[in-house]
Design an enzyme around this catalytic site. Structure first.
Site, mmCIF file in Angstrom:
data_model
loop_
_atom_site.group_PDB
_atom_site.id
_atom_site.type_symbol
_atom_site.label_atom_id
_atom_site.label_comp_id
_atom_site.label_asym_id
_atom_site.label_seq_id
_atom_site.Cartn_x
_atom_site.Cartn_y
_atom_site.Cartn_z
ATOM 1 N N SER A 1 -4.283 4.276 9.126
ATOM 2 C CA SER A 1 -4.945 3.598 10.237
ATOM 3 C C SER A 1 -5.706 2.397 9.675
ATOM 4 O O SER A 1 -5.194 1.707 8.781
ATOM 5 C CB SER A 1 -5.882 4.593 10.935
ATOM 6 O OG SER A 1 -6.507 4.014 12.039
ATOM 7 N N LYS B 1 7.375 12.545 15.587
ATOM 8 C CA LYS B 1 8.301 13.403 16.341
ATOM 9 C C LYS B 1 9.569 13.691 15.539
ATOM 10 O O LYS B 1 10.081 14.809 15.539
ATOM 11 C CB LYS B 1 8.686 12.732 17.671
ATOM 12 C CG LYS B 1 7.620 12.794 18.722
ATOM 13 C CD LYS B 1 7.393 14.206 19.265
ATOM 14 C CE LYS B 1 8.375 14.565 20.374
ATOM 15 N NZ LYS B 1 8.099 15.902 20.923
ATOM 16 N N ILE C 1 -8.143 -4.213 1.080
ATOM 17 C CA ILE C 1 -7.462 -3.880 -0.181
ATOM 18 C C ILE C 1 -6.882 -5.178 -0.748
ATOM 19 O O ILE C 1 -6.132 -5.883 -0.052
ATOM 20 C CB ILE C 1 -6.320 -2.842 0.057
ATOM 21 C CG1 ILE C 1 -6.840 -1.586 0.794
ATOM 22 C CG2 ILE C 1 -5.672 -2.456 -1.289
ATOM 23 C CD1 ILE C 1 -7.900 -0.781 0.075
ATOM 24 N N ILE D 1 0.828 -1.211 0.000
ATOM 25 C CA ILE D 1 0.000 0.000 0.000
ATOM 26 C C ILE D 1 0.862 1.261 0.000
ATOM 27 O O ILE D 1 0.693 2.153 -0.837
ATOM 28 C CB ILE D 1 -0.972 -0.006 1.203
ATOM 29 C CG1 ILE D 1 -2.047 -1.087 0.993
ATOM 30 C CG2 ILE D 1 -1.624 1.376 1.391
ATOM 31 C CD1 ILE D 1 -3.077 -1.180 2.101
ATOM 32 N N ASP E 1 14.152 0.323 11.936
ATOM 33 C CA ASP E 1 12.948 -0.180 12.615
ATOM 34 C C ASP E 1 12.263 1.028 13.241
ATOM 35 O O ASP E 1 12.912 1.812 13.953
ATOM 36 C CB ASP E 1 13.371 -1.198 13.691
ATOM 37 C CG ASP E 1 12.190 -1.964 14.274
ATOM 38 O OD1 ASP E 1 11.156 -1.329 14.578
ATOM 39 O OD2 ASP E 1 12.307 -3.192 14.427
ATOM 40 N N LYS F 1 -4.315 1.312 16.676
ATOM 41 C CA LYS F 1 -4.828 2.240 15.661
ATOM 42 C C LYS F 1 -5.706 3.322 16.288
ATOM 43 O O LYS F 1 -5.735 4.464 15.796
ATOM 44 C CB LYS F 1 -5.600 1.484 14.570
ATOM 45 C CG LYS F 1 -4.726 0.568 13.718
ATOM 46 C CD LYS F 1 -3.627 1.315 12.973
ATOM 47 C CE LYS F 1 -2.952 0.442 11.924
ATOM 48 N NZ LYS F 1 -1.811 1.107 11.264
#
Ligand code: COA
Length: 303
Positions: free
Chosen positions: A165, A136, A212, A28, A76, A183
């Site tokens: 999400s 951040k 999807i 995606i 990561d 989420k």
């Protein structure tokens, strides 16, 4: 015509813009980046596997002659220092960051009885903390871009972030307490960000994909023998395409999304309105619990 993005968008709308994307090696998010690059952007995608990150980046770069796409591996999203270093490499090599796609996530099927403390924490660390860390680490650069683009229509858009999400945030979901909790937190980060930094020109929105097709997520989290039933349960009578998510991203990052902030765009063909959170495929509650559990790993946690 490209099959990964709508022909409705004007070419060059993202000229000289830079997108930073976590989860960019996945189906995606790489589709989202491919669409933005084809419309003019340069990009930096990060992932855990260096070889995969590089090869996906090379593939995306072929979409537009002269594009620059960095594929940084060994990153990561649970590791702030690694993400920060990747962000700095992106800024050094590509000149800044105008758009961020917060896409890295992990998931598996496991009911509460089979989910250990560590398993729950792992998904919270990757999906929720990883989104926080990405936000951040990129925020200072997004704010710089927002400042450059604020109130200007002539130099395009910038200072925009999209969190990936899931429509599961709308309902509880059997065998996915870890992902539902994570989420919900991701949505909260976007919502608060959209309040706190919009006065500086930043916008924060959420894309919540439904089912999807041809994605690792669908393969891992749904029963392939029930695929036809799954399609019938989507009001528009098909699974989503990666292109559907890419078009939503272009819409939010482009001039079309100028007044959209703090929103959650469900790109799911309306399926969350049909499905109950307790259902799994066409298995009705409560049989759905065992059905989903048997798709997951044979394991019962003691903690
Ligand atoms: N069911 C139940 N528990 C599971 C699980 C599963 N399918 N997969 C992992 N866990 C548990 C582990 O048992 C461990 O808990 P424990 O210490 O109590 O045994 C905990 O989660 C951490 O697992 P581990 O494999 O050590 O963590 P990791 O950080 O190396 O990797 C993932 C975790 C989720 C990233 C890894 O499982 C993975 O790569 N998943 C596939 C990628 C993915 O999810 N893509 C998204 C598409 S949906």
């Amino acid at each position: 015509m490209a099959n990964f993005v709508s022909g409705a968008w004007k070419s060059g709308i993202f000229d000289n813009k830079v997108v930073f994307c976590t989860g960019g090696t996945g189906t995606i998010c790489s589709g989202q980046v491919r669409a933005l690059v084809s419309l003019g952007a340069n990009a930096c995608i990060i992932g855990r596997n260096a070889e995969k990150a590089q090869s996906v980046a090379t593939g995306i770069a072929k979409e537009r002659c002269g594009s620059k796409v960095l594929g940084l591996g060994g990153v990561d999203v649970r590791d702030f220092d690694k993400v920060k270093a990747a962000v700095e490499t992106c800024v050094r090599e590509l000149g800044g960051i105008d758009f961020v796609i917060v896409g890295a996530a992990a998931n598996f099927l496991a009911p509460i009885s089979a989910l250990s403390l560590n398993a729950f924490r792992t998904i919270i660390d990757i999906d929720l903390m990883g989104s926080w860390i990405t936000m951040k680490a990129t925020l200072p650069y997004l704010l710089r871009s927002a400042e450059r683009h604020k109130g200007s229509v002539s130099n395009g858009t910038g200072g925009r972030i999209v969190f990936i999400s899931s429509t599961n945030y709308r309902s509880a979901r059997v065998a996915q307490v870890h992902a539902c909790a994570a989420k919900a937190g991701v949505n909260a980060i976007s919502d608060v960000l959209s309040l706190e930094h919009a006065p500086q020109g930043l916008t924060s929105n959420i894309i919540a994909p439904g089912p999807i097709g041809d994605t690792e997520g669908l393969r891992r989290l749904s029963d392939p023998t029930l695929r036809e039933d799954a399609i019938r349960s989507v009001p528009v009578q098909r699974l989503g395409l990666v292109k559907d998510i890419a078009d939503a991203t272009v819409f939010l990052f482009g001039d079309t999304g100028n007044f959209i902030n703090g929103a959650c765009l469900d790109v799911d063909g309306g399926s969350w309105r049909v499905r109950g959170g307790g259902q799994f495929g066409n298995r009705k509650y409560p049989e759905s619990i065992n059905s989903a559990a048997s798709m997951g790993r044979e394991k019962t946690s003691r903690l």
